[in-house]
Structures are given as C-alpha cells and as structure tokens.
Motif scaffolding. Structure first.
Motif, PDB file in Angstrom:
ATOM      1  N   ARG A 189       0.611  -1.204  -0.050  1.00 31.51           N
ATOM      2  CA  ARG A 189      -0.074  -0.076  -0.050  1.00 31.51           C
ATOM      3  C   ARG A 189       0.978   1.563  -0.225  1.00 31.51           C
ATOM      4  O   ARG A 189       2.338   1.286   0.719  1.00 31.51           O
ATOM      5  CB  ARG A 189      -0.850  -0.104   1.127  1.00 31.51           C
ATOM      6  N   ALA A 197       2.646   4.513   0.975  1.00 28.74           N
ATOM      7  CA  ALA A 197       2.671   5.244   2.232  1.00 28.74           C
ATOM      8  C   ALA A 197       1.447   6.521   2.360  1.00 28.74           C
ATOM      9  O   ALA A 197       1.644   7.394   0.982  1.00 28.74           O
ATOM     10  CB  ALA A 197       4.127   5.898   2.389  1.00 28.74           C
ATOM     11  N   ASP A 198       1.126   6.803   3.651  1.00 21.92           N
ATOM     12  CA  ASP A 198       0.645   8.008   3.729  1.00 21.92           C
ATOM     13  C   ASP A 198       0.762   9.109   4.545  1.00 21.92           C
ATOM     14  O   ASP A 198       0.953   8.970   5.960  1.00 21.92           O
ATOM     15  CB  ASP A 198      -1.127   7.025   4.333  1.00 21.92           C
ATOM     16  N   ASP A 208       0.014  11.820   5.951  1.00 22.50           N
ATOM     17  CA  ASP A 208      -0.566  12.554   5.514  1.00 22.50           C
ATOM     18  C   ASP A 208      -1.445  12.702   6.972  1.00 22.50           C
ATOM     19  O   ASP A 208      -2.007  12.664   8.116  1.00 22.50           O
ATOM     20  CB  ASP A 208      -1.949  12.989   5.060  1.00 22.50           C
ATOM     21  N   PHE A 209      -1.444  11.061   8.141  1.00 24.41           N
ATOM     22  CA  PHE A 209      -1.714  10.469   8.515  1.00 24.41           C
ATOM     23  C   PHE A 209      -1.592  11.553   9.996  1.00 24.41           C
ATOM     24  O   PHE A 209      -0.373  11.418  10.181  1.00 24.41           O
ATOM     25  CB  PHE A 209      -1.664   8.755   8.888  1.00 24.41           C
ATOM     26  N   VAL A 217     -10.480  10.639   9.457  1.00 23.58           N
ATOM     27  CA  VAL A 217      -9.502  10.218   7.515  1.00 23.58           C
ATOM     28  C   VAL A 217     -10.431  10.162   6.760  1.00 23.58           C
ATOM     29  O   VAL A 217     -11.207   9.266   6.806  1.00 23.58           O
ATOM     30  CB  VAL A 217      -7.746   9.805   7.934  1.00 23.58           C
ATOM     31  N   ASP A 218     -10.123  10.520   5.388  1.00 25.47           N
ATOM     32  CA  ASP A 218     -11.093   9.619   4.428  1.00 25.47           C
ATOM     33  C   ASP A 218     -10.255   8.225   4.070  1.00 25.47           C
ATOM     34  O   ASP A 218     -11.020   6.915   3.740  1.00 25.47           O
ATOM     35  CB  ASP A 218     -10.499   9.915   2.957  1.00 25.47           C
ATOM     36  N   ARG A 219      -8.909   8.140   4.109  1.00 23.79           N
ATOM     37  CA  ARG A 219      -8.067   6.919   4.249  1.00 23.79           C
ATOM     38  C   ARG A 219      -7.014   6.981   5.320  1.00 23.79           C
ATOM     39  O   ARG A 219      -6.936   7.383   5.297  1.00 23.79           O
ATOM     40  CB  ARG A 219      -7.546   6.394   2.717  1.00 23.79           C
ATOM     41  N   ALA A 220      -7.095   5.465   6.007  1.00 26.44           N
ATOM     42  CA  ALA A 220      -5.994   4.726   7.112  1.00 26.44           C
ATOM     43  C   ALA A 220      -4.733   4.277   6.488  1.00 26.44           C
ATOM     44  O   ALA A 220      -5.436   3.233   5.925  1.00 26.44           O
ATOM     45  CB  ALA A 220      -6.772   4.223   8.419  1.00 26.44           C
ATOM     46  N   PRO A 221      -3.894   4.012   6.892  1.00 20.61           N
ATOM     47  CA  PRO A 221      -3.235   3.067   6.442  1.00 20.61           C
ATOM     48  C   PRO A 221      -3.663   2.100   7.227  1.00 20.61           C
ATOM     49  O   PRO A 221      -2.638   1.555   8.248  1.00 20.61           O
ATOM     50  CB  PRO A 221      -1.081   4.430   6.719  1.00 20.61           C
TER      51      PRO A 221
END
Length: 387
Positions: free
Chosen positions: A201, A203-204, A206-207, A271-275
């Motif tokens: 996946r 990386a995020d 901004d989490f 969050v819209d999408r989480a890691p």
C-alpha cells in the motif's frame, strides 16, 4: 522466467490482495502485467506497474441487500463489465502473449479469453461469495447465474460443447481465506486457500499519528469502499456507540467526511483513508468495527485483532458469521443496531480476553495458508506446466 497477466475488476478490495501476489511474482523475477480500468488500477498500483487499459465506463452503483444485492452486482456490474472488456482483453492477450493468467472471479471475460487462446489460467477469489455454491439451497438463483455465464460464453462465440463455469479454473482457484472462515462450504478440489494476501500500500505521510493518544484502546471503524450512502446512518450510530464506550476508547474512522456525523467524539481521529496495515503492524489498534469484508477481516485476524462486524451484502454475512462462530468477534445487524447495543458489543471484544485469544488463533491458522508466497508457488507451477 514467466509472464503473468492479472485480470481484475476496478474494485479496491479485489485489486489490493492481487497486488500482494503480483509483488511476490515480480520479486522472483517474473514479468507481471495488469489489465482493467486504468483510472482505478493506476492509483492503487503506482506508476511503475505495467497496466493495459481496457477503457473506462460508468456502471450502476451496487445496492440493496440479500438477493437484490446479488442481482445488482451481476446485472449491474459483472455481466456489463465482461461485455465491455471482452475485445480489449483479447487484444491484450494477443499483444502480451502471457504464459498464464490470474483471473478474478468477477471478471469472467478473462477466463473466456484464456479458453479461446488455450492459455493456462487460475481463478482468484478474494471473497467467499463464489466459493462452495453458497446458493445451493436456491436452485432458481443458481440457474439464473448459470444462464448469465452461459450467455457470456455464447457471446464470446466459444463452442457450446466446451462450456465450463468461468468462475472456476479447472487447474487452480486461489482463495484468500482459510478453513477457519469457510465453515462447511464444500470448496472445489482445485481450490488453494492461501489465507490473507496483504498487498503493498502506498505510504500515507498525512496520517495524524500524533493524535493517537497514549494509554487509550483504539477501535478502527471502516465499512469498506462500497457502503456509500448506506454508511451515513451507521457511522452516526457508531460514533455514538464509541462515545458511550468512554474516553479510554479512541475511535479511528476511515471514511469520507461526508459520511460521518458533524459531531464526533472529541478524541476521535477521522480520515478519508487510513494506513490500515501500518496501524495494525504498529500495534496501534485493539479492535476493528467493519462490514465483514474478507480483506479487512483477514488482515485484522492476521494481526490478532478481534472484530465487531455489521455485514451489508454479498459474502459479508457469511464471513461475519464465521468470525462469530470462531469466537474471534461479534456480529451486529447493520441496518438496525442501536448505539447502546453496538457499544456493548465493542466493549465485549475489548474487555473479553477470549475474543482476542480466538482472533490470535484464527489469524495463525489463516497465515498458515502461506499467503502470497504459496500463491506465487502455485502460479509458477501452472505457468511452467505449459512449457
């Protein structure tokens, strides 16, 4: 080395586990290519993936429950998508000349193209819906589904006498599940239940990791990518339930903000999408509240996390029932569970050690399937058998 073509629908829950298998094949030196809706595949797979686009078309949103949802899925997506991609898929196979194909059960056009060109292919089952004849008690439903598939076979101008169900490769069916989650389903003999296959996946950065409060028990709330507007009311009840759980329980909501209530608990993270995999791997979660999708359930159990499931449609009620039967979580009704009842279920999986012990046990059983490594072994053998 071999050349593999992966044929998947434009659905995140189908692409992600296939990406785990693709990554393992690529690490072994094989050439891996994808075909499907590039506008969906590219953001999930990254710029380095070899993607042969089959074009973009809008399809009806899936809806309903039970048999209505099944009809919506097949008549509104699977069959139209197969018709739309049939010719582009044939052109891709002619150009790429793969040694073997991995074909998602919800993209039957891939199986038809493989049959036409005499290529070895494996079915990919990232869910339990098409395994073991779940509608065997409803012969009219099975006959209706068979009629749709035979119609696709006829449309592809394949010999009627050679008809075979394109959901099931005669050589290999890779399923991202295991005995603990299949219950009494009679799996086909060529089925290899390899367990969860967590794909790579992005990386995020901004989490907001800094908002995860120390000393709290955290619950991830994720209802999948297809809940849509159905999830709005449920998220409102879930927010209230988590508020009732008290300040020591911190919710992490992974959902578009429009689907969440205006007022969330002050300590909640949204969050819209989480890691998700990173949260699990870091030990940042204590339980998961979800829709019972196979990917989320498998990933949670692989990390020893108990679940509360609120299944919406398709194979989710079956998967949720297996989780409950294994003692690894509790099931609640999606449409009508009250916040108080949901809070009770969440506290039970958080406070009862038996649920966590069962989750650890089931997760160990699922990982024993071998995941991406076992799947790649099987696909290598399939491709090499052609030579």
């Amino acid at each position: 080395m071999s050349r593999f073509l992966l044929v998947v629908p434009p659905l995140t829950g189908h692409v992600n586990p296939a990406a785990g298998i693709a990554a393992e094949l690529a690490a072994r030196g094989h050439e891996v290519a994808w075909t499907g809706t590039e506008s969906v595949l590219r953001p999930l797979l990254g710029p380095g993936a070899q993607v042969f686009g089959t074009g973009t078309r809008a399809f009806r949103a899936q809806g309903g429950h039970g048999l209505a949802a099944l009809r919506s899925l097949w008549e509104g997506f699977i069959v139209p998508y197969a018709r739309f991609t049939a010719k582009p898929l044939d052109a891709v196979v002619r150009e790429l000349r793969p040694d073997a194909l991995l074909v998602d059960q919800h993209t039957p056009a891939g199986a038809l193209v493989a049959h036409r060109h005499g290529l070895p292919w494996a079915s990919f089952a990232p869910g339990a819906m098409e395994l073991g004849r779940p509608y065997r008690a409803l012969p009219q439903v099975e006959a209706w589904m068979d009629g749709l598939l035979r119609g696709l076979w006829e449309r592809a101008r394949l010999p009627a006498a050679e008809y075979a169900d394109p959901r099931f490769s005669p050589a290999l069916v890779l399923a991202t599940t295991g005995p603990a989650l299949t219950g009494d389903l009679a799996l086909p003999p060529q089925c290899a239940p390899v367990g969860p296959v967590p794909g790579p996946r992005p990386a995020d950065p901004d989490f907001p990791w800094e908002r995860l409060l120390p000393g709290r028990r955290r619950v991830l709330v994720t209802m999948g990518t297809l809940a849509g507007e159905l999830g709005t009311d449920f998220h409102t009840r879930a927010a209230r339930a988590l508020e009732l759980c008290g300040g020591e329980v911190q919710p992490v909501f992974a959902a578009p903000r429009a689907l969440l209530p205006a007022e969330l608990p002050a300590h909640a993270v949204a969050v819209d999408r989480a890691p998700v995999l990173e949260l699990m791997a870091r030990g940042a979660l204590d339980a998961v509240l979800c829709h019972g999708g196979m990917n989320t359930v498998g990933e949670a159990l692989s990390h020893g996390l108990p679940l509360v499931t609120a299944p919406i449609r398709h194979d989710q009620p079956f998967v949720a029932a297996q989780v409950a039967a294994a003692g690894a979580g509790l099931r609640v009704p999606f449409a009508r569970v009250a916040p108080e009842r949901l809070a009770q279920a969440l506290r039970a999986v958080l406070d009862t050690p038996d649920h966590r012990r069962a989750a650890v046990r089931v997760g160990s059983e699922l990982r024993a399937g071998g995941g991406a490594v076992a799947a790649a072994d099987r696909l290598e053998a399939l491709a090499e058998g052609r030579r």
